[in-house]
Design an enzyme around this catalytic site. Structure first.
Site, short mmCIF file in Angstrom:
data_model
loop_
_atom_site.label_atom_id
_atom_site.label_comp_id
_atom_site.label_asym_id
_atom_site.label_seq_id
_atom_site.Cartn_x
_atom_site.Cartn_y
_atom_site.Cartn_z
N ARG A 155 0.87 -1.17 0.00
CA ARG A 155 0.00 0.00 0.00
C ARG A 155 0.91 1.23 0.00
O ARG A 155 2.03 1.18 0.52
CB ARG A 155 -0.90 0.03 1.23
CG ARG A 155 -1.84 -1.16 1.36
CD ARG A 155 -2.63 -1.06 2.65
NE ARG A 155 -3.60 -2.15 2.79
CZ ARG A 155 -3.35 -3.30 3.44
NH1 ARG A 155 -2.17 -3.49 4.00
NH2 ARG A 155 -4.28 -4.24 3.51
N LYS A 179 -2.42 -2.33 7.82
CA LYS A 179 -3.66 -1.92 8.47
C LYS A 179 -3.81 -2.62 9.81
O LYS A 179 -3.43 -3.77 9.98
CB LYS A 179 -4.86 -2.25 7.57
CG LYS A 179 -5.01 -1.31 6.38
CD LYS A 179 -6.29 -1.60 5.63
CE LYS A 179 -6.51 -0.61 4.49
NZ LYS A 179 -7.77 -0.86 3.76
N HIS A 249 -2.39 2.56 -6.12
CA HIS A 249 -3.28 1.41 -6.02
C HIS A 249 -3.27 0.59 -7.31
O HIS A 249 -3.39 -0.64 -7.28
CB HIS A 249 -4.71 1.87 -5.73
CG HIS A 249 -5.68 0.74 -5.55
ND1 HIS A 249 -5.63 -0.11 -4.47
CD2 HIS A 249 -6.69 0.30 -6.34
CE1 HIS A 249 -6.60 -1.02 -4.59
NE2 HIS A 249 -7.26 -0.79 -5.71
N ARG A 252 -0.30 -1.71 -7.08
CA ARG A 252 -0.56 -2.78 -6.11
C ARG A 252 -1.52 -3.81 -6.70
O ARG A 252 -1.33 -5.02 -6.55
CB ARG A 252 -1.11 -2.17 -4.82
CG ARG A 252 -1.57 -3.17 -3.77
CD ARG A 252 -1.90 -2.42 -2.48
NE ARG A 252 -2.82 -3.12 -1.62
CZ ARG A 252 -2.47 -4.01 -0.68
NH1 ARG A 252 -1.18 -4.33 -0.54
NH2 ARG A 252 -3.37 -4.59 0.08
N HIS A 275 -3.92 -8.90 3.61
CA HIS A 275 -5.37 -8.97 3.83
C HIS A 275 -5.67 -9.93 4.97
O HIS A 275 -5.09 -11.02 5.04
CB HIS A 275 -6.08 -9.46 2.57
CG HIS A 275 -6.11 -8.45 1.47
ND1 HIS A 275 -6.28 -8.79 0.15
CD2 HIS A 275 -6.00 -7.10 1.49
CE1 HIS A 275 -6.27 -7.71 -0.59
NE2 HIS A 275 -6.10 -6.67 0.20
N TYR A 284 -10.38 -8.08 -4.55
CA TYR A 284 -9.30 -7.19 -4.97
C TYR A 284 -8.75 -7.59 -6.33
O TYR A 284 -8.37 -6.76 -7.14
CB TYR A 284 -8.19 -7.26 -3.93
CG TYR A 284 -7.17 -6.18 -3.99
CD1 TYR A 284 -6.08 -6.27 -4.83
CD2 TYR A 284 -7.27 -5.05 -3.19
CE1 TYR A 284 -5.12 -5.29 -4.87
CE2 TYR A 284 -6.32 -4.06 -3.21
CZ TYR A 284 -5.25 -4.18 -4.06
OH TYR A 284 -4.30 -3.19 -4.09
#
Length: 305
Positions: A155, A179, A249, A252, A275, A284
């Site tokens: 990211r 995250k 993005h 990625r 994830h 995704y």
């Protein structure tokens, strides 16, 4: 703020000044806020209300405004942006005790249409990452950043959050804080490791302080920020003659898609992307059922009986 019309409500002018001075928003962003809120002001004027009397504005006013926007066939993304502008404005007033309740409370954005992100093909990636540039510190940094995002699927926040100690070029790995403050180890391709090393040798040219530990630096020797990173990729795309705007993005997403196209399994890609749920990885990478079944049939021993 000479570009703002003088007859705008005082509260709106104060809000825009706050965004400009304290938040440091760009001129384009300031204009977008001003345009959205001016439109709401014109709507309020029809019912003899104004942003300069915010205590008189109630939730039904906002709902009526939304209904009018729907009648104009405004796109869901544009409507969401206008509601975001209103939320920011009324939060600003609430913090300054200009109002006691937020009329936007409980109003949700319309559900957005899910768009499949653009994916670069292999030729486009090669054109991007092999574009001929002068070997200046800035160019070495820019190409290293692009190579890292595509090569490791980070990211943009993860790439920009890297510190010097997080990058092990000898072992060809980076330690990423993703995250939810979850840490993971991500491998580097040989090409990415070399590009990072080339940049690292010129990092001092950005004149960082002795305390600055950020791996990627901006022109002032501070940590590179997201806005600068976006501009970097747009410039590289232009140099590579890609006829579309390139975002972090996109790189990625391209990383994940190319891995899956080459036969990587979903769990591996899930781990690389960071994830927590494999369903996120499936969304995704816009896998369809046929692709998933193909991977299953090739990999699962019971599927071959």
């Amino acid at each position: 703020m000479s570009w703002i019309e003088e007859n705008l409500p005082h509260n709106l002018q104060v809000f825009i000044a706050y965004l400009e001075v304290e938040k440091g928003y760009s001129l384009a962003t300031l204009r977008a806020y001003a345009t959205d809120l001016k439109e709401f002001e014109l709507f309020l004027n029809k019912v003899k209300k104004s942003l300069d009397s915010p205590e008189k504005i109630v939730k039904p006013d906002v709902l009526s405004f939304i209904q009018e926007l729907y009648a104009k066939n405004l796109s869901k993304s544009s409507l969401a942006r206008k509601l975001s502008s209103l939320r920011s404005f009324f939060r600003f007033l609430l913090k300054r005790k200009k109002i006691e309740t937020n009329p936007l409370l409980g109003i949700k954005n319309p559900k957005q249409e899910k768009k499949i992100p653009r994916v670069l093909n292999v030729d486009q990636v090669i054109n991007l990452l092999e574009v001929e540039l002068e070997p200046s510190p800035k160019n070495l940094r820019d190409i290293a950043l692009a190579e890292l995002i595509y090569g490791s699927g980070l990211r943009i926040s993860e790439a920009l959050g890297l510190n010097l100690e997080d990058v092990d070029l000898g072992q060809r790995v980076v330690i990423v804080l993703g995250k939810g403050q979850k840490e993971r180890m991500v491998p580097l391709s040989k090409k990415a490791a070399q590009r990072l090393l080339n940049y690292l040798r010129q990092r001092e040219a950005f004149n960082p302080s002795l305390r600055e530990q950020a791996f990627f630096l901006g022109i002032r020797g501070k940590r590179l920020n997201r806005r600068q990173a976006n501009r970097i990729l747009l410039r590289l795309a232009k140099e590579a003659r890609l006829n579309f705007n390139l975002s972090p993005h996109t790189l990625r997403h391209t990383f994940a898609t190319h891995l899956l196209q080459a036969g990587a399994d979903l769990r591996t890609v899930q781990e690389l992307l960071g994830h927590s749920r494999i369903s996120t990885t499936q969304r995704y990478t816009h896998l369809n059922l046929e692709t998933i079944m193909q991977i299953y049939d090739q990999a699962h021993p019971r599927a071959k009986e």
